[in-house]
Structure formats: structure tokens, C-alpha cells
Enzyme design. Structure first.
Site, PDB file in Angstrom:
ATOM      1  N   ASP A 181       0.899  -1.146   0.000  1.00 30.63           N
ATOM      2  CA  ASP A 181       0.000   0.000   0.000  1.00 30.63           C
ATOM      3  C   ASP A 181       0.940   1.197   0.000  1.00 30.63           C
ATOM      4  OD1 ASP A 181      -1.475   2.312   1.060  1.00 30.63           O
ATOM      5  OD2 ASP A 181      -3.105   0.870   1.333  1.00 30.63           O
ATOM      6  N   HIS A 182       1.031   1.878  -1.114  1.00 26.55           N
ATOM      7  CA  HIS A 182       2.126   2.850  -1.221  1.00 26.55           C
ATOM      8  C   HIS A 182       1.995   4.011  -0.231  1.00 26.55           C
ATOM      9  CE1 HIS A 182      -0.476   5.216  -3.913  1.00 26.55           C
ATOM     10  NE2 HIS A 182       0.343   6.230  -3.712  1.00 26.55           N
ATOM     11  N   HIS A 244      -5.767   3.020   1.153  1.00 28.00           N
ATOM     12  CA  HIS A 244      -4.907   4.091   1.674  1.00 28.00           C
ATOM     13  C   HIS A 244      -5.517   4.806   2.882  1.00 28.00           C
ATOM     14  CE1 HIS A 244      -2.945   3.183  -1.980  1.00 28.00           C
ATOM     15  NE2 HIS A 244      -3.649   3.961  -2.771  1.00 28.00           N
TER      16      HIS A 244
HETATM   17  C1  BG6 Z   1      -3.637   5.141  -6.303  1.00 32.26           C
HETATM   18  C2  BG6 Z   1      -4.995   5.314  -6.922  1.00 32.26           C
HETATM   19  O1  BG6 Z   1      -3.636   4.019  -5.466  1.00 32.26           O
HETATM   20  O2  BG6 Z   1      -3.285   6.285  -5.570  1.00 32.26           O
HETATM   21  C3  BG6 Z   1      -5.020   6.546  -7.800  1.00 32.26           C
HETATM   22  O3  BG6 Z   1      -5.340   4.171  -7.687  1.00 32.26           O
HETATM   23  C4  BG6 Z   1      -4.532   7.745  -7.042  1.00 32.26           C
HETATM   24  O4  BG6 Z   1      -6.317   6.771  -8.321  1.00 32.26           O
HETATM   25  C5  BG6 Z   1      -3.204   7.471  -6.340  1.00 32.26           C
HETATM   26  O5  BG6 Z   1      -4.370   8.816  -7.967  1.00 32.26           O
HETATM   27  C6  BG6 Z   1      -2.816   8.609  -5.421  1.00 32.26           C
HETATM   28  O6  BG6 Z   1      -1.532   8.411  -4.923  1.00 32.26           O
HETATM   29  P1  BG6 Z   1      -0.637   9.634  -4.442  1.00 32.26           P
HETATM   30  O7  BG6 Z   1       0.601   9.000  -3.893  1.00 32.26           O
HETATM   31  O8  BG6 Z   1      -0.390  10.476  -5.642  1.00 32.26           O
HETATM   32  O9  BG6 Z   1      -1.444  10.355  -3.413  1.00 32.26           O
END
Ligand code: BG6
Length: 493
Positions: A181-182, A244
Site C-alpha cells: 500500500d504505497h 490508503h
Molecule cells: C492510487 C490510486 O492508489 O493512488 C489513484 O489508484 C490515485 O487513483 C493514487 O491517484 C494517489 O496516490 P498519491 O501518492 O499520488 O497520493
């Protein structure tokens, strides 16, 4: 800690993620000396490509490397660590040629039998790959470690998430499975644990006695871009909230773990997720959830399309690009304290932040002075301008007691000389070292779905649910203000 020698096998290596994120992240780790002495990457996809062409594509001629990193001198030596293996017509084949290649590389490179599989492929083939690997004995940890990294979405709802977990666990042990989960790779998300548990000034206030409500905003100015097809069947709740945002929520809500080990932290996160009050009654769902969809509008002076006009999107779609949820947490710490969480695309700006709103002091001495003390807030900025801000009242110099708001702030940028690792770098390095703290465990994922499923069901089946339109570049539908109790409002940063 030390990173063991190993081979990283990337399935779906012809895809965008490998070129855009994975290889550039590994390259940065390499340039900064984080990779072990003996390390290799084996790209795997269906089509036939030579090692040389693959190296060109993902390293030597990869825009994402040349654009962002000035470390060109190291590209050639890095490229020599990269290999490619074609699978054939499908991912569902006999993997003996792959196993032989892995064994050969392991020998020549000296990877000590350690191997990590990264699945950058559509989730519907995760299980196939896991079982094909298992069939070849590639999930057995007899010599070295064997790990499987998978990307979200982890299921489409609770049932499919359970099936997926089971399908993976039939082939790899839970401790070998790393669900990425990034958001957990973001420094500021991890800093939530440090803010709460290594300071004595926040945690004593971190409960229903002092906090009035918690607000979390995740806004993006981008639209769905080229992902209309995927997004239209997912929506904001599945795309952002189930994973997230619930991860962030679990870190805000959780009790102190007994130590900082992966299992201790993850145990507390599961407990936190399980304490969210699940809403099933249609009236309650009606009062506490709002969905919206962006219409055409203007962002940064540029005219943009409405969601239903985007390519890949059904022109009659009711899929939400905006979701706002109010909920309660049924435990000792949080009883009766509302949480307001929203996530959306095509907002005026990109920002993710947590706002802890404190209660008014019991007795208000300076209530005639203009600013009342309920404005005490702790703002944790996840991105951009990562940092922490405390808003408190100060006396305006002069006669009487006029109070005004002031800020105490810290920004990560002030830590000169430290580079904040990109989420993928951090997460990949952790997985290589066997640290699963920042990865989602099966029961976490399922607990998150248990909360989200009834909302999705209600939105899908109840005739009274409206998808409110909002103009791109605005802070979402006005109706979302009704979620908040009379005397508060969304903080639009
Ligand atoms: C991803 C979603 O997991 O996270 C995207 O699938 C979203 O829709 C993105 O744009 C947002 O990530 P960050 O790191 O740019 O907030």
C-alpha cells in the site's frame, strides 16, 4: 540493517509500473548503496524480448531514470544486473523454464537462494502465478527466503478479498506475502506513529476527552486520466478509501503497540479497524455517506472534461469520484467522537492531511475576545509540504485580552541534507530485508472491507442514493457540508 543477497523477479515487467516506478526505485537504492553485493532483477512477461532489449527499455533508455536521477555513470553496471525471461502465451503455463532460469541466475549471481516475486499484473491472475510458482517448489523456503509482493486492489469486496487471500495462502505462507500500500511508504504516514508514540505531549490528549472530531482530507486535482475503464468499475471508495485512507485511519485510531515489531503494530491496526462502527441501516448510511462525481470545470486555468465524458467511462455512470464518510469508532478511546473522511479527484489542489480538532476548554475566560479556543488544531500534512502544524491562541499585544490564532510548525523540508525516499524505494527495501511493518496483513485487508462493503452495497442498491455533481476545481458537492455537525466545516487547505 543488512539486505541479504537476492534475486527480484518482476511479473508483468513489460508494464508501465516497472518502467515508471520499480526499476527507477531499485536504481536509486543501487546508487545509494542499499542493494546487497549480489543482486539481480529478472523481468518476466509473456512476450519474447532479449536481455539487451529489456535493459535498454527499463534502464539505458528509460525516461524515468534519465529525467530524475543524475547518476548516469552507474547505469551500465546496474544494467548488467537486469535479465529477462519470456513466459509464452499466458501466465498459466508450466513454469519449469522459469525455475531453471531462476536457479541458473541464482548460481551465477550468488543470490544464496533468496528470491522475491513482485506481481505487477492484473489481480485476477495473482492466484494462478502463485500456484504455478508453488508447483515448481519456488515458494519453499528451504535454502533462502521466498517472498511474494502484490499490489492493490486486494479484491473487489469482502468475499473476493477472502478468496484472494485464501488463493495466495494456499501457495505461500502469510508471512511470505507482502501486500503493498504505497501510502504506508510515505514518510509522513510513518511519522504518525512517531508523533503519537515518541512524544509525551500528544498522546495524553489523543482521546475523546480532548478531541472533538477528526477530519481527514485526501484531494487530488487530477481526473481519472487514461484509467477510465478501471476506475468506472472501482470508484473512489474502492480506489482510495478501502486501502490508503483506512490505513491512515488505523494509525490515527490504534492503541500503542507493545513494541515496534511488525506483528505488534499490525495487531493493533487490525484491532483499530475492527472497532470502526459498521453502518448497515439505510437511514444511517443515508445520513453519513455522500458520493459525488465531477462535472466539467476549470482547474489552474485549464478547462477539463466531466467524469462521464472521460474515455472508458459509461456516459450514465453513477460511480463516485468523491466520497465523504462520517463514522464512529466504538472503543474506550474514541466513543462518540466523529471522524469525517473525504477523498476525491478534480479538487482545486492535491493535498492529503489529517486534522485533529480539539475541544473547547471547559471554561472560556476570553470568550468575548474574537477567536474562541475551539480552534486548537493539530494538522498532520501527509503531502505536499509534508509537516506538522499546531494552531493555538496567542494574546494580541496591548490592553485587554484579545486572542488570535498562531501556528507552531515543522516542515520536512527544514531537515536539510536528508532525502526523503520515495514510497516504492522504502517499501521494496523493507521487503528485501523481510520487514513487513509497512505491508498490509490479510486480516487488515478483510477488516477494511468489512467496513466498506455495506456502504458499497447501499450505494449500489438503494434507489434513494444520489450521486451529486460538482464542478471540477471545486471542493466537492455542497451537500457534504451537511455531514459535519452544525458548528464545524471542512478545512479546505
Ligand atoms: C492510487 C490510486 O492508489 O493512488 C489513484 O489508484 C490515485 O487513483 C493514487 O491517484 C494517489 O496516490 P498519491 O501518492 O499520488 O497520493
Amino acid at each position: 540493517s543488512k539486505t541479504p543477497n537476492q534475486l527480484l523477479v518482476i511479473f508483468g515487467s513489460s508494464g508501465d509500473l516497472t518502467q515508471r516506478k520499480l526499476i527507477p526505485s531499485i536504481f536509486k537504492l543501487y546508487c545509494e548503496g542499499h542493494l546487497p553485493e549480489n543482486f539481480g532483477v529478472l523481468g518476466v512477461s509473456r512476450s519474447e524480448v532479449s536481455d539487451e532489449d529489456f535493459r535498454k527499455k527499463v534502464v539505458l533508455e528509460n525516461q524515468h531514470i534519465s529525467d530524475t536521477i543524475g547518476n548516469f555513470a552507474k547505469r551500465d553496471s546496474f544494467a548488467e544486473k537486469i535479465f529477462y525471461q519470456a513466459l509464452g502465451d499466458s501466465y498459466d503455463l508450466d513454469y519449469s523454464p522459469l525455475r531453471e532460469r531462476i536457479e541458473a541466475l541464482d548460481k551465477t549471481m550468488g543470490c544464496d537462494g533468496n528470491c522475491m516475486f513482485y506481481l505487477s499484473v492484473p489481480p485476477k491472475i495473482y492466484e494462478t502465478i502463485a500456484s504455478r510458482l508453488n508447483e515448481q517448489g519456488l515458494s519453499k523456503e528451504s535454502e533462502g527466503h521466498r517472498r511474494l509482493i502484490v499490489e492493490k486492489p486486494f479484491g473487489y469486496d469482502l468475499d473476493t478479498a477472502r478468496e484472494l487471500n485464501k488463493g495466495l495462502q494456499d501457495n505461500f505462507g502469510e508471512s511470505q506475502i507482502y501486500r503493498i500500500d504505497h501510502y504506508l511508504g510515505k514518510e509522513t504516514v510513518q511519522n504518525l506513529l512517531v508523533t503519537r508514540f515518541s512524544n509525551s505531549i500528544f498522546e495524553p490528549l489523543w482521546n475523546r476527552n480532548y478531541i472533538r472530531h477528526v477530519e481527514i482530507t485526501n484531494a487530488e486535482s487530477v481526473g481519472v486520466g487514461k484509467r477510465g475503464g478501471y476506475y468506472d468499475s472501482a470508484g473512489a471508495l474502492r480506489d482510495m478509501f478501502q486501502n490508503h485512507l483506512l490505513q491512515i485511519i488505523s494509525l490515527v485510531v490504534m492503541e500503542p503497540p507493545i513494541d515496534a515489531k511488525a506483528e505488534s503494530i499490525r495487531n493493533e491496526k487490525v484491532k483499530a479497524l475492527k472497532s470502526l462502527r459498521i453502518m448497515t441501516d439505510p437511514d444511517i448510511l443515508h445520513q453519513n455517506t455522500i458520493r459525488g462525481q465531477y462535472l466539467s470545470g476549470e482547474i489552474d486555468g485549464e478547462q477539463v472534461l466531466g467524469y462521464r465524458e472521460e474515455s472508458g467511462v459509461d456516459p450514465n455512470s453513477t460511480t463516485e469520484t468523491y466520497a465523504a464518510i462520517k463514522f464512529f469508532v466504538d472503543n474506550w478511546r474514541w466513543a462518540d467522537i466523529p471522524f469525517y473522511v473525504r477523498t476525491a479527484k478534480r479538487m482545486p489542489t492535491k493535498v492529503t492531511e489529517i486534522v485533529i480538532h480539539f475541544k473547547t476548554p471547559h471554561h472560556q475566560l476570553f470568550k468575548d475576545s474574537g477567536v474562541d479556543s475551539k480552534d486548537n488544531k493539530l494538522i498532520i500534512r501527509i503531502q505536499p509540504n509534508e509537516g506538522i502544524l499546531v494552531k493555538f491562541g496567542v494574546k494580541v499585544p496591548g490592553q485587554g485580552f484579545k486572542v488570535e490564532r498562531a501556528n507552531l510548525d515543522f516542515y520536512y523540508d527544514d531537515l536539510k541534507g536528508t532525502r526523503v525516499m520515495d514510497a516504492y524505494e522504502r517499501l521494496l527495501l523493507d521487503a528485501m530485508q523481510g520487514d513487513a511493518t509497512l505491508y498490509a496483513r490479510a486480516d487488515e485487508v478483510e477488516a477494511a472491507w468489512e467496513f466498506v462493503d455495506p456502504i458499497l452495497n447501499y450505494w449500489k442498491t438503494d434507489k434513494n442514493v444520489v450521486t451529486y455533481g460538482y464542478s471540477a476545481g471545486m471542493w466537492g458537492p455542497n451537500n457534504a457540508d451537511e455531514l459535519l455537525e452544525g458548528d464545524s466545516y471542512w478545512r479546505n487547505p
